[in-house]
Each structure stands twice: as C-alpha cells, then as structure tokens.
Design a protein around this motif. Sequence first.
Motif, PDB file in Angstrom:
ATOM      1  N   THR A  32       0.937  -1.350   0.044  1.00  0.00           N
ATOM      2  CA  THR A  32      -0.071   0.018   0.033  1.00  0.00           C
ATOM      3  C   THR A  32       1.048   1.345   0.072  1.00  0.00           C
ATOM      4  OG1 THR A  32      -0.012  -0.035   2.542  1.00  0.00           O
ATOM      5  CG2 THR A  32      -1.937  -1.069   1.168  1.00  0.00           C
ATOM      6  N   ASN A  33       2.107   1.163   0.395  1.00  0.00           N
ATOM      7  CA  ASN A  33       3.035   2.318   0.189  1.00  0.00           C
ATOM      8  C   ASN A  33       4.347   1.893  -0.335  1.00  0.00           C
ATOM      9  OD1 ASN A  33       1.603   4.423   2.024  1.00  0.00           O
ATOM     10  ND2 ASN A  33       1.843   2.878   3.730  1.00  0.00           N
ATOM     11  N   PRO A  34       4.274   2.164  -1.631  1.00  0.00           N
ATOM     12  CA  PRO A  34       5.403   1.632  -2.451  1.00  0.00           C
ATOM     13  C   PRO A  34       6.722   2.226  -2.233  1.00  0.00           C
ATOM     14  CG  PRO A  34       3.469   2.100  -3.738  1.00  0.00           C
ATOM     15  CD  PRO A  34       3.243   2.621  -2.496  1.00  0.00           C
ATOM     16  N   TYR A  35       7.834   1.768  -1.978  1.00  0.00           N
ATOM     17  CA  TYR A  35       9.240   2.339  -1.753  1.00  0.00           C
ATOM     18  C   TYR A  35      10.057   1.429  -2.177  1.00  0.00           C
ATOM     19  CZ  TYR A  35       9.788  -0.783   2.212  1.00  0.00           C
ATOM     20  OH  TYR A  35       9.729  -2.175   2.963  1.00  0.00           O
ATOM     21  N   THR A  36      11.532   2.019  -2.234  1.00  0.00           N
ATOM     22  CA  THR A  36      12.504   1.251  -2.330  1.00  0.00           C
ATOM     23  C   THR A  36      13.434   1.511  -1.398  1.00  0.00           C
ATOM     24  OG1 THR A  36      13.781   2.915  -3.732  1.00  0.00           O
ATOM     25  CG2 THR A  36      12.319   1.346  -4.850  1.00  0.00           C
ATOM     26  N   SER A  37      14.314   0.372  -1.087  1.00  0.00           N
ATOM     27  CA  SER A  37      15.395   0.591   0.111  1.00  0.00           C
ATOM     28  C   SER A  37      16.557  -0.315  -0.115  1.00  0.00           C
ATOM     29  CB  SER A  37      14.707   0.094   1.470  1.00  0.00           C
ATOM     30  OG  SER A  37      14.487  -1.215   1.443  1.00  0.00           O
ATOM     31  N   HIS A  38      17.546  -0.135   0.292  1.00  0.00           N
ATOM     32  CA  HIS A  38      18.894  -0.941   0.213  1.00  0.00           C
ATOM     33  C   HIS A  38      19.395  -0.890   1.754  1.00  0.00           C
ATOM     34  CE1 HIS A  38      22.299  -2.731  -1.481  1.00  0.00           C
ATOM     35  NE2 HIS A  38      23.087  -1.868  -0.930  1.00  0.00           N
ATOM     36  N   ASN A  39      19.795  -1.781   2.344  1.00  0.00           N
ATOM     37  CA  ASN A  39      20.531  -2.211   3.588  1.00  0.00           C
ATOM     38  C   ASN A  39      19.869  -1.319   4.692  1.00  0.00           C
ATOM     39  OD1 ASN A  39      22.583  -3.455   2.933  1.00  0.00           O
ATOM     40  ND2 ASN A  39      24.007  -1.979   2.224  1.00  0.00           N
ATOM     41  N   GLY A  40      18.435  -1.543   4.653  1.00  0.00           N
ATOM     42  CA  GLY A  40      17.773  -0.951   5.647  1.00  0.00           C
ATOM     43  C   GLY A  40      17.289   0.656   5.447  1.00  0.00           C
ATOM     44  N   HIS A  41      17.703   1.266   4.451  1.00  0.00           N
ATOM     45  CA  HIS A  41      17.565   2.939   4.098  1.00  0.00           C
ATOM     46  C   HIS A  41      16.759   2.903   3.031  1.00  0.00           C
ATOM     47  CE1 HIS A  41      20.681   4.013   6.968  1.00  0.00           C
ATOM     48  NE2 HIS A  41      21.636   2.970   6.195  1.00  0.00           N
ATOM     49  N   MET A  42      15.643   3.438   3.333  1.00  0.00           N
ATOM     50  CA  MET A  42      14.602   3.840   2.020  1.00  0.00           C
ATOM     51  C   MET A  42      15.468   4.951   1.347  1.00  0.00           C
ATOM     52  SD  MET A  42      10.463   4.687   2.474  1.00  0.00           S
ATOM     53  CE  MET A  42      10.663   6.529   2.798  1.00  0.00           C
ATOM     54  N   PHE A  43      14.924   4.830   0.047  1.00  0.00           N
ATOM     55  CA  PHE A  43      15.422   6.050  -1.036  1.00  0.00           C
ATOM     56  C   PHE A  43      14.584   6.567  -1.832  1.00  0.00           C
ATOM     57  CE2 PHE A  43      17.064   1.653  -2.925  1.00  0.00           C
ATOM     58  CZ  PHE A  43      16.840   2.258  -4.386  1.00  0.00           C
ATOM     59  N   SER A  44      13.249   5.999  -2.008  1.00  0.00           N
ATOM     60  CA  SER A  44      12.409   6.545  -2.836  1.00  0.00           C
ATOM     61  C   SER A  44      11.015   5.952  -2.044  1.00  0.00           C
ATOM     62  CB  SER A  44      12.415   6.050  -4.245  1.00  0.00           C
ATOM     63  OG  SER A  44      11.812   4.710  -4.526  1.00  0.00           O
ATOM     64  N   HIS A  45      10.011   6.779  -2.207  1.00  0.00           N
ATOM     65  CA  HIS A  45       8.713   6.649  -1.812  1.00  0.00           C
ATOM     66  C   HIS A  45       7.546   7.338  -2.500  1.00  0.00           C
ATOM     67  CE1 HIS A  45       5.104   7.601   1.089  1.00  0.00           C
ATOM     68  NE2 HIS A  45       5.495   6.236   1.255  1.00  0.00           N
ATOM     69  N   LEU A  46       6.440   6.397  -2.742  1.00  0.00           N
ATOM     70  CA  LEU A  46       5.371   6.771  -3.592  1.00  0.00           C
ATOM     71  C   LEU A  46       4.342   7.192  -2.671  1.00  0.00           C
ATOM     72  CD1 LEU A  46       4.723   7.825  -6.467  1.00  0.00           C
ATOM     73  CD2 LEU A  46       3.611   5.422  -7.005  1.00  0.00           C
ATOM     74  N   SER A  47       3.652   8.380  -2.397  1.00  0.00           N
ATOM     75  CA  SER A  47       2.662   8.588  -1.483  1.00  0.00           C
ATOM     76  C   SER A  47       1.215   8.135  -2.217  1.00  0.00           C
ATOM     77  CB  SER A  47       2.810  10.284  -1.247  1.00  0.00           C
ATOM     78  OG  SER A  47       1.975  10.732  -2.129  1.00  0.00           O
ATOM     79  N   LYS A  48       0.327   7.989  -1.259  1.00  0.00           N
ATOM     80  CA  LYS A  48      -0.784   7.386  -1.717  1.00  0.00           C
ATOM     81  C   LYS A  48      -1.565   8.502  -2.710  1.00  0.00           C
ATOM     82  CE  LYS A  48      -2.241   4.996   2.238  1.00  0.00           C
ATOM     83  NZ  LYS A  48      -3.113   4.807   3.474  1.00  0.00           N
ATOM     84  N   SER A  49      -1.026   9.818  -2.847  1.00  0.00           N
ATOM     85  CA  SER A  49      -1.681  10.718  -3.801  1.00  0.00           C
ATOM     86  C   SER A  49      -0.698  10.417  -4.988  1.00  0.00           C
ATOM     87  CB  SER A  49      -1.633  12.050  -3.325  1.00  0.00           C
ATOM     88  OG  SER A  49      -0.171  12.549  -3.090  1.00  0.00           O
ATOM     89  N   GLY A  50       0.181   9.871  -5.066  1.00  0.00           N
ATOM     90  CA  GLY A  50       1.234   9.489  -6.325  1.00  0.00           C
ATOM     91  C   GLY A  50       2.255  10.541  -6.509  1.00  0.00           C
ATOM     92  N   THR A  51       2.572  11.295  -5.208  1.00  0.00           N
ATOM     93  CA  THR A  51       3.942  12.091  -5.479  1.00  0.00           C
ATOM     94  C   THR A  51       5.083  11.256  -5.019  1.00  0.00           C
ATOM     95  OG1 THR A  51       2.449  13.861  -4.741  1.00  0.00           O
ATOM     96  CG2 THR A  51       4.932  14.027  -4.348  1.00  0.00           C
ATOM     97  N   LEU A  52       6.115  11.119  -5.730  1.00  0.00           N
ATOM     98  CA  LEU A  52       7.334  10.311  -5.927  1.00  0.00           C
ATOM     99  C   LEU A  52       8.348  11.325  -4.777  1.00  0.00           C
ATOM    100  CD1 LEU A  52       9.196   8.236  -6.098  1.00  0.00           C
ATOM    101  CD2 LEU A  52       9.671   9.147  -8.275  1.00  0.00           C
ATOM    102  N   GLY A  53       8.892  10.821  -3.902  1.00  0.00           N
ATOM    103  CA  GLY A  53       9.883  11.351  -2.983  1.00  0.00           C
ATOM    104  C   GLY A  53      11.163  10.700  -3.295  1.00  0.00           C
ATOM    105  N   LEU A  54      12.201  11.206  -3.488  1.00  0.00           N
ATOM    106  CA  LEU A  54      13.365  10.623  -3.998  1.00  0.00           C
ATOM    107  C   LEU A  54      14.712  11.128  -2.992  1.00  0.00           C
ATOM    108  CD1 LEU A  54      14.549   8.641  -5.943  1.00  0.00           C
ATOM    109  CD2 LEU A  54      15.128  10.751  -7.559  1.00  0.00           C
TER     110      LEU A  54
END
Length: 122
Positions: A32-54
């Motif tokens: 429900t909260n799409p994201y990417t991470s590596h070694n426990g650190h998130m580096f991108s996140h797509l909000s419920k409204s569809g806004t991408l944080g990088l």
Amino acid sequence: MPKKSDSVPQDKLDLYEKLIDTNPEIERKGVTNPYTSHNGHMFSHLSKSGTLGLRLPKEERQAFLEKNNTTLYESHGAIMKEYVKVPDELLENTAELQPYLEISFEYIKTLKPKPTKKKKSK
C-alpha cells in the motif's frame, strides 16, 4: 511480478514501476506504500496521492530543487529533509528521471547498513 497497490493512483504506480525497472538491482517494496530501500535505508517513496519522493545527497538535492522548481518531500505531515518532491512532469519522463534514481541508489549504498529488526529464533 509487481505488487498491486489499492491506494496509489494506478497511472503513477505504473510510472514508478517503469522507473524502478530501469535498474535490475532495485526492487520495489510495499503493497500500500510503494518504496525502495537498500541495507535498511529507504531511498524512494510513492505517496498515496501519487507523489514521488527521492532521497538525494546534499549537493544533488540542492541542484534538483533549483532545476525542477520543486520542494523537499513531505510525508505524513513531516518534511523529509533528504528527499525531493519529484514533479509529475518528471515522473512521466523516465529517461530524464532515471539518472536521479541512480544517484539516489549510489548514495544510499554509502550509508552504513541498518541492523535488522527481525527477532532471533530461540
């Protein structure tokens, strides 16, 4: 097989997955909260409204903010100081956004891995 999300607009989710697919080392996580991470650190996140944080390193972050006339990313009412808000027009341009995903991924690899929170079995 990509995971489906019930809350994020499907067109934005498709664009996010297309971006992530440009690097086979990166795996999308979160249903429900799409994201990417590596070694426990998130580096991108797509909000419920569809806004991408990088998540970007300081120098790249400042240049991105100025070039794209955007702001820091806000999630659940909190400003995420290392994240930039990706404008919708840029999210729609995978080729132009892809180098920033790579910068983000390379940056996150420089951080010390976070310890896992999984409980050890007895």
